[in-house]
Design an enzyme around this catalytic site. Structure first.
Site, mmCIF file in Angstrom:
data_model
loop_
_atom_site.group_PDB
_atom_site.id
_atom_site.type_symbol
_atom_site.label_atom_id
_atom_site.label_comp_id
_atom_site.label_asym_id
_atom_site.label_seq_id
_atom_site.Cartn_x
_atom_site.Cartn_y
_atom_site.Cartn_z
ATOM 1 N N ASN A 157 68.238 47.375 -31.937
ATOM 2 C CA ASN A 157 67.958 48.380 -30.910
ATOM 3 C C ASN A 157 67.246 49.565 -31.557
ATOM 4 O O ASN A 157 67.487 49.882 -32.712
ATOM 5 C CB ASN A 157 69.289 48.854 -30.314
ATOM 6 C CG ASN A 157 69.118 49.938 -29.266
ATOM 7 O OD1 ASN A 157 68.306 49.808 -28.347
ATOM 8 N ND2 ASN A 157 69.870 51.018 -29.392
ATOM 9 N N HIS A 167 66.870 53.602 -31.216
ATOM 10 C CA HIS A 167 67.483 54.766 -30.570
ATOM 11 C C HIS A 167 66.722 56.021 -31.011
ATOM 12 O O HIS A 167 66.449 56.188 -32.198
ATOM 13 C CB HIS A 167 68.968 54.878 -30.949
ATOM 14 C CG HIS A 167 69.637 56.006 -30.239
ATOM 15 N ND1 HIS A 167 70.011 55.920 -28.907
ATOM 16 C CD2 HIS A 167 69.938 57.269 -30.634
ATOM 17 C CE1 HIS A 167 70.532 57.074 -28.537
ATOM 18 N NE2 HIS A 167 70.500 57.907 -29.563
HETATM 19 C C1 GAR Z 1 62.364 54.951 -26.359
HETATM 20 O O1 GAR Z 1 62.228 56.299 -26.695
HETATM 21 C C2 GAR Z 1 63.655 54.408 -26.935
HETATM 22 O O2 GAR Z 1 63.982 54.960 -28.163
HETATM 23 C C3 GAR Z 1 64.653 54.825 -25.880
HETATM 24 O O3 GAR Z 1 63.981 54.555 -24.665
HETATM 25 C C4 GAR Z 1 62.575 54.765 -24.851
HETATM 26 C C5 GAR Z 1 61.829 53.572 -24.309
HETATM 27 O O4 GAR Z 1 60.440 53.814 -24.309
HETATM 28 N N1 GAR Z 1 65.887 54.094 -25.984
HETATM 29 C C6 GAR Z 1 67.077 54.636 -25.779
HETATM 30 O O5 GAR Z 1 67.247 55.781 -25.392
HETATM 31 C C7 GAR Z 1 68.243 53.699 -26.034
HETATM 32 N N2 GAR Z 1 69.500 54.409 -26.006
HETATM 33 P P1 GAR Z 1 59.386 52.633 -24.200
HETATM 34 O O6 GAR Z 1 59.749 51.810 -22.959
HETATM 35 O O7 GAR Z 1 58.075 53.340 -24.030
HETATM 36 O O8 GAR Z 1 59.443 51.832 -25.458
#
Ligand code: GAR
Length: 211
Positions: free
Chosen positions: A108, A110
């Site tokens: 994952n 984060h």
């Molecule tokens: C990213 O910033 C990722 O780190 C976060 O969601 C976003 C997805 O962006 N994930 C979390 O917060 C998990 N807890 P993306 O769809 O443009 O890759």
């Protein structure tokens, strides 16, 4: 060749970074077998289609219970003989049956330096809002293996990003994506695909770092 499933919910910029590094050969010995979204409107699905990668939506809304959804999700991943599941902004809690079936084979991303600003309720912009509220000078991103907890699994890679006085959550989110997430996620996948990542006593050892 490592067979990857990328699970997404939204824009898919991390998925795009993975696709780009696969296409330019920076990630070696791996291929994306499937992109799966819980949300049929996720732009990530379009990104996958544009690159000829099988993409589909599996939404909890189409199942009578969460249990049935979890079962279908596990079945779909097993059907594709996936070696690694990559959570790239997937906003669905991974059930224990999938974590057990894919032990140390789910990673994952984060958007903070775990163990700061992580756990239940910390996702997307909320993470950056919390970081700015606390006044930290440094934030960043973490790639980790997924275990039964929320953001508690063994850490694979982290990258720090400076916080500026005039940052908004949106500006900080974007800088952390560009400077950290889009770099460490493809790098972690490449290391895993080349067999360089080992989990020992709940911690990650990376072979190349010892060399
Ligand atoms: C990213 O910033 C990722 O780190 C976060 O969601 C976003 C997805 O962006 N994930 C979390 O917060 C998990 N807890 P993306 O769809 O443009 O890759």
């Amino acid at each position: 060749m490592l067979r990857i499933a990328v699970l997404v919910s939204g824009g898919g910029t991390n998925l795009q970074a993975i696709i780009d590094r696969l296409e330019d050969g920076t990630i070696r010995n791996a291929c994306i077998r499937l992109v799966l979204s819980n949300n049929k409107n996720a732009y990530a699905l379009k990104r996958a289609e544009e690159h000829g990668i099988p993409a589909e939506c599996l939404s909890p809304k189409d199942f009578d219970s969460r249990q049935q959804y979890n079962k279908a999700l596990l079945k779909r991943l097993q059907e594709e003989n996936v070696d690694l599941i990559v959570l790239a902004g997937f906003m669905v809690v991974i059930p224990p049956e999938i974590i057990h079936a894919f032990k140390n084979r789910i990673i994952n991303i984060h958007p903070s330096l775990i163990p700061s600003f992580c756990g239940t309720g910390y996702y997307g912009l909320r993470v950056h809002e919390a970081a700015l509220k606390k006044g930290v000078r440094v934030s960043g991103a973490t790639v980790h293996f997924v275990d039964e907890g929320t953001d508690t699994g063994p850490i694979i890679l982290q990258k720090a990003v400076g916080v500026r006085q005039d940052d908004t959550p949106e500006i900080l989110q974007r800088r952390i994506m560009e400077e950290a997430e889009w770099q460490i996620m493809p790098k972690a996948i490449d290391l895993i695909a080349r067999g360089k990542v080992h989990v020992e006593n709940g911690r990650v050892r990376i072979e190349e770092e010892d060399e």
